[in-house]
Design a protein around this motif. Structure first.
Motif, mmCIF file in Angstrom:
data_model
loop_
_atom_site.group_PDB
_atom_site.id
_atom_site.type_symbol
_atom_site.label_atom_id
_atom_site.label_comp_id
_atom_site.label_asym_id
_atom_site.label_seq_id
_atom_site.Cartn_x
_atom_site.Cartn_y
_atom_site.Cartn_z
ATOM 1 N N THR A 34 0.824 -1.204 0.000
ATOM 2 C CA THR A 34 0.000 0.000 0.000
ATOM 3 C C THR A 34 0.859 1.256 0.000
ATOM 4 O O THR A 34 0.574 2.232 -0.703
ATOM 5 C CB THR A 34 -0.929 0.014 1.222
ATOM 6 N N CYS A 37 2.197 2.020 -3.359
ATOM 7 C CA CYS A 37 1.177 2.681 -4.190
ATOM 8 C C CYS A 37 1.056 4.157 -3.830
ATOM 9 O O CYS A 37 1.077 5.038 -4.700
ATOM 10 C CB CYS A 37 -0.172 1.991 -4.022
ATOM 11 N N TYR A 76 -0.234 -1.786 -7.182
ATOM 12 C CA TYR A 76 -1.670 -1.902 -6.897
ATOM 13 C C TYR A 76 -2.182 -3.290 -7.276
ATOM 14 O O TYR A 76 -2.947 -3.915 -6.516
ATOM 15 C CB TYR A 76 -2.435 -0.820 -7.665
ATOM 16 N N SER A 187 -9.747 -5.055 -12.206
ATOM 17 C CA SER A 187 -10.353 -4.361 -11.058
ATOM 18 C C SER A 187 -11.856 -4.571 -11.031
ATOM 19 O O SER A 187 -12.437 -4.811 -9.963
ATOM 20 C CB SER A 187 -10.020 -2.869 -11.107
ATOM 21 N N LYS A 202 -9.600 2.696 -5.123
ATOM 22 C CA LYS A 202 -8.137 2.809 -5.089
ATOM 23 C C LYS A 202 -7.564 2.871 -6.497
ATOM 24 O O LYS A 202 -6.655 3.665 -6.782
ATOM 25 C CB LYS A 202 -7.552 1.620 -4.319
ATOM 26 N N PHE A 203 -8.100 2.046 -7.382
ATOM 27 C CA PHE A 203 -7.603 2.055 -8.752
ATOM 28 C C PHE A 203 -7.909 3.382 -9.439
ATOM 29 O O PHE A 203 -7.078 3.911 -10.186
ATOM 30 C CB PHE A 203 -8.227 0.902 -9.541
ATOM 31 N N LEU A 206 -5.321 6.116 -8.393
ATOM 32 C CA LEU A 206 -4.007 5.902 -8.994
ATOM 33 C C LEU A 206 -4.043 6.104 -10.509
ATOM 34 O O LEU A 206 -3.114 6.667 -11.098
ATOM 35 C CB LEU A 206 -3.513 4.495 -8.658
#
Length: 293
Positions: A34, A37, A76, A187, A202-203, A206
């Protein structure tokens, strides 16, 4: 310079706070991935700020930042695999689930594609697309450096067929398209069985940082090379564009870092456990402690 310096320090402070929280609440494996990332935000902000102080390092800073943005998306992917307890267990969880093939950046080509079940072979191709997305930029950067050294690459935007930069840019664009598309498909497929981990959120954060930085670097570079920005001797129009783009990107990175702070910092779901040594015991052993309790 003053405003961007304060903003960069704020991004670094957020990262320190996130590190302390993750180290206290998550097992080391998840915490480490994490942080790799989340490190994309202070790395980008710090890199652009350094390039503003030392303009001669602008190209080196841009290259390193772009390479790390690719690596952060790979981290990720490995983080989500870790959530699923490894590649084999992740495949078991996702096997037979519908893969949503409609989505950017290949939505114009795949909008008619039906939903297909995930199989071992399809999972392998998705992994292949994601890994080449992380490895290809490094190879192309090495090729670019060699081309500049031996004169195969000319400066500026020369579309001559004898300019190797044209072919490197084409390969890079195709690699990015397939890599981002593989991450998007993965994802969406993993989001439903692992909804407690907020995978899509989260994706998205990023991916937004990756796309915004790349697009803005290209736009400001083209405009600067065209001489659209004013020149303040001894600063050229291209360097003026670099200062403006760096200030804009650092501000955007700060905003995205705030969003990532909210998205990534959540208590571990109930299925995550930590193995710790038994207290007050002379014999070696361990007990399972629920991190959410």
């Amino acid at each position: 310079m003053g405003v961007t310096g304060i903003t960069t320090l704020a991004v670094l402070a957020l990262f320190v706070k996130e590190s302390m929280y993750l180290l206290q609440h998550w097992p080391f494996q998840y915490c480490f991935l994490t942080l790799l990332c989340l490190n994309a935000f202070p790395f980008a902000a710090g890199g652009f700020f350094v390039s503003m102080i030392f303009p001669r390092l602008a190209e080196v800073s841009k290259s390193l930042i772009l390479l790390y943005l690719h690596a952060s998306l790979l981290m990720y992917f490995r983080l989500v695999i870790a959530y699923g307890d490894g590649d084999k267990n992740m495949l078991r969880k996702l096997y037979g689930r519908e893969m949503v093939l409609q989505g950017p950046p290949l939505c114009c080509l795949c909008f008619c594609c039906p939903k297909v079940p995930l199989t071992r072979r399809k999972f392998y191709f998705v992994k292949l697309a994601i890994y080449q997305f992380a490895v290809m930029p490094l190879l192309l950067t090495v090729m670019k450096c060699i081309g500049i050294e031996y004169g195969f690459i000319t400066q500026g935007y020369n579309l001559s067929p004898y300019n190797a930069a044209l072919y490197i840019s084409t390969i890079s664009s195709v690699s990015i398209m397939f890599g981002v598309y593989g991450l998007m498909v993965f994802s969406r497929t993993a989001a439903a069985p692992m909804k407690d981990f907020k995978i899509i959120h989260k994706f998205t954060v990023l991916q937004a940082s990756f796309i915004l930085i790349r697009i803005q670097l290209i736009i400001f570079d083209v405009v600067g090379q065209a001489g659209a920005f004013p020149c303040f001797y001894p600063i050229s129009s291209a360097i003026t564009g670099h200062y403006i783009s760096s200030a804009v990107i650092i501000t955007e990175v700060f905003i995205l870092a705030l969003i990532a702070h909210v998205v990534f910092l959540h208590p571990p779901p109930y299925m995550i456990h930590l193995v710790v040594p038994l207290a007050n015991s002379n014999s070696p052993g361990s007990q399972i402690v629920d991190l959410t309790s």
